[in-house]
Scaffold this motif. Structure first.
Motif, mmCIF file in Angstrom:
data_model
loop_
_atom_site.group_PDB
_atom_site.id
_atom_site.type_symbol
_atom_site.label_atom_id
_atom_site.label_comp_id
_atom_site.label_asym_id
_atom_site.label_seq_id
_atom_site.Cartn_x
_atom_site.Cartn_y
_atom_site.Cartn_z
ATOM 1 N N GLN A 67 0.830 -1.206 0.000
ATOM 2 C CA GLN A 67 0.000 0.000 0.000
ATOM 3 C C GLN A 67 0.868 1.261 0.000
ATOM 4 O O GLN A 67 2.054 1.229 0.327
ATOM 5 C CB GLN A 67 -0.924 0.006 1.232
ATOM 6 C CG GLN A 67 -1.879 -1.169 1.278
ATOM 7 C CD GLN A 67 -2.825 -1.195 0.104
ATOM 8 O OE1 GLN A 67 -3.662 -0.304 -0.063
ATOM 9 N NE2 GLN A 67 -2.725 -2.238 -0.721
ATOM 10 N N ARG A 68 0.247 2.355 -0.366
ATOM 11 C CA ARG A 68 0.970 3.622 -0.447
ATOM 12 C C ARG A 68 1.536 4.014 0.923
ATOM 13 O O ARG A 68 0.837 3.979 1.932
ATOM 14 C CB ARG A 68 0.024 4.724 -0.939
ATOM 15 C CG ARG A 68 0.701 6.076 -1.134
ATOM 16 C CD ARG A 68 -0.266 7.074 -1.726
ATOM 17 N NE ARG A 68 0.372 8.369 -1.950
ATOM 18 C CZ ARG A 68 -0.250 9.435 -2.444
ATOM 19 N NH1 ARG A 68 -1.535 9.348 -2.781
ATOM 20 N NH2 ARG A 68 0.406 10.564 -2.613
ATOM 21 N N GLY A 69 2.800 4.372 0.932
ATOM 22 C CA GLY A 69 3.456 4.765 2.177
ATOM 23 C C GLY A 69 4.044 3.603 2.950
ATOM 24 O O GLY A 69 4.741 3.823 3.941
ATOM 25 N N HIS A 70 3.791 2.357 2.532
ATOM 26 C CA HIS A 70 4.321 1.187 3.227
ATOM 27 C C HIS A 70 5.632 0.741 2.587
ATOM 28 O O HIS A 70 5.911 1.031 1.422
ATOM 29 C CB HIS A 70 3.300 0.047 3.199
ATOM 30 C CG HIS A 70 2.107 0.304 4.062
ATOM 31 N ND1 HIS A 70 1.090 -0.614 4.262
ATOM 32 C CD2 HIS A 70 1.750 1.397 4.799
ATOM 33 C CE1 HIS A 70 0.169 -0.102 5.065
ATOM 34 N NE2 HIS A 70 0.552 1.112 5.401
ATOM 35 N N ARG A 71 6.444 0.016 3.376
ATOM 36 C CA ARG A 71 7.739 -0.470 2.908
ATOM 37 C C ARG A 71 7.960 -1.901 3.407
ATOM 38 O O ARG A 71 7.487 -2.284 4.464
ATOM 39 C CB ARG A 71 8.878 0.424 3.438
ATOM 40 C CG ARG A 71 8.830 1.867 2.965
ATOM 41 C CD ARG A 71 9.138 1.996 1.490
ATOM 42 N NE ARG A 71 9.230 3.387 1.060
ATOM 43 C CZ ARG A 71 8.191 4.109 0.664
ATOM 44 N NH1 ARG A 71 6.974 3.572 0.669
ATOM 45 N NH2 ARG A 71 8.350 5.366 0.272
ATOM 46 N N ASP A 128 4.742 1.079 8.135
ATOM 47 C CA ASP A 128 3.993 2.222 7.630
ATOM 48 C C ASP A 128 4.892 3.460 7.606
ATOM 49 O O ASP A 128 6.104 3.382 7.849
ATOM 50 C CB ASP A 128 2.728 2.464 8.459
ATOM 51 C CG ASP A 128 3.031 2.803 9.920
ATOM 52 O OD1 ASP A 128 4.215 3.064 10.243
ATOM 53 O OD2 ASP A 128 2.094 2.821 10.739
ATOM 54 N N GLN A 129 4.298 4.625 7.315
ATOM 55 C CA GLN A 129 5.084 5.853 7.180
ATOM 56 C C GLN A 129 5.744 6.269 8.485
ATOM 57 O O GLN A 129 6.765 6.959 8.479
ATOM 58 C CB GLN A 129 4.182 6.988 6.679
ATOM 59 C CG GLN A 129 3.705 6.805 5.246
ATOM 60 C CD GLN A 129 2.769 7.904 4.805
ATOM 61 O OE1 GLN A 129 1.935 8.376 5.594
ATOM 62 N NE2 GLN A 129 2.867 8.323 3.557
ATOM 63 N N GLN A 130 5.180 5.873 9.633
ATOM 64 C CA GLN A 130 5.766 6.214 10.931
ATOM 65 C C GLN A 130 6.770 5.158 11.399
ATOM 66 O O GLN A 130 7.277 5.247 12.507
ATOM 67 C CB GLN A 130 4.658 6.372 11.987
ATOM 68 C CG GLN A 130 3.831 7.636 11.849
ATOM 69 C CD GLN A 130 2.862 7.577 10.683
ATOM 70 O OE1 GLN A 130 2.270 6.535 10.413
ATOM 71 N NE2 GLN A 130 2.677 8.692 9.988
ATOM 72 N N GLY A 131 7.034 4.155 10.561
ATOM 73 C CA GLY A 131 7.983 3.116 10.937
ATOM 74 C C GLY A 131 7.391 2.058 11.832
ATOM 75 O O GLY A 131 8.124 1.231 12.401
#
Length: 206
Positions: free
Chosen positions: A107-111, A148-151
């Motif tokens: 998903q967008r923003g995920h790694r 997610d974007q916040q790690g």
């Protein structure tokens, strides 16, 4: 009986009325709202617990607002495709390629982040393919996380074991001994160890 009369009187009277009591000529205790009868004395009353239908000083009730934050995203599937669980890999340099997959896709923003024996192998990224080198011989565990974007960890797989066999130089020579053409080309076949080539006999022609 007198107690019931008192209770009935108190209920019937308005909240602001006063109650008086006296003893009549027959020795009976009389309760009344008329202060001028006999030697009537005022009966002290406890303050009522009635509440106004429209209080002017009512404490406002604060209702908690529902959080506008979206619930955390959940992946239906996340796993390591390559290597397979409990696979045995052979590499003299301890190299392997790890491939992972998720459903739905990232998903967008995920790694993605790959863990080898519980430790990150590299910075989180978008690629589902990881190349590892110089992995020690022996048994290891692979797992993958989605951040997610916040790690924060959104999903994580269980540990998946594999076994690395690093072929030694002696083992290589046993599997494929050095041929004459390999000397100077393969690290395990240095030129100094190259045997002398057999001399071809001189043929005389008549």
């Amino acid at each position: 009986m007198r107690g019931w009369l008192l209770i009935g009187l108190l209920i019937a009277l308005p909240a602001s009325a006063e109650v008086f009591t006296y003893v009549d000529a027959q020795g009976n205790r009389v309760f009344t709202d008329q202060p001028g009868l006999g030697n009537a004395k005022r009966v002290p009353l406890a303050p009522g617990n009635r509440m106004s239908a429209n209080p002017t000083h009512a404490i406002p009730v604060i209702v908690d607002k529902k959080s506008d934050a979206a619930p955390p995203f959940h992946y239906d599937m996340l796993r390591v495709l390559v290597p397979e669980p409990d696979a045995t890999l052979r590499s003299s340099a301890g190299e392997l390629i790890v491939s992972i997959t998720s459903e739905p896709g990232l998903q967008r923003g995920h790694r993605y982040r790959l863990l080898l024996d519980g430790k990150p192998t590299a910075e989180p990224g978008l690629s589902p393919v990881f190349a590892l080198t110089n992995v020690d011989r022996g048994s290891h565990n692979l797992s993958v996380e989605i951040l997610d974007q916040q790690g924060r960890t959104v999903e994580r797989t269980a540990n998946q074991p594999f076994h690395m066999l690093r072929i030694s130089l002696a083992q290589k020579r046993q599997v494929k001994p050095c041929a004459l053409t390999d000397f100077g080309q393969r690290p395990e076949c240095p030129l100094k160890d190259k045997p002398e080539e057999e001399k071809k006999p001189f043929l005389k022609f008549f």
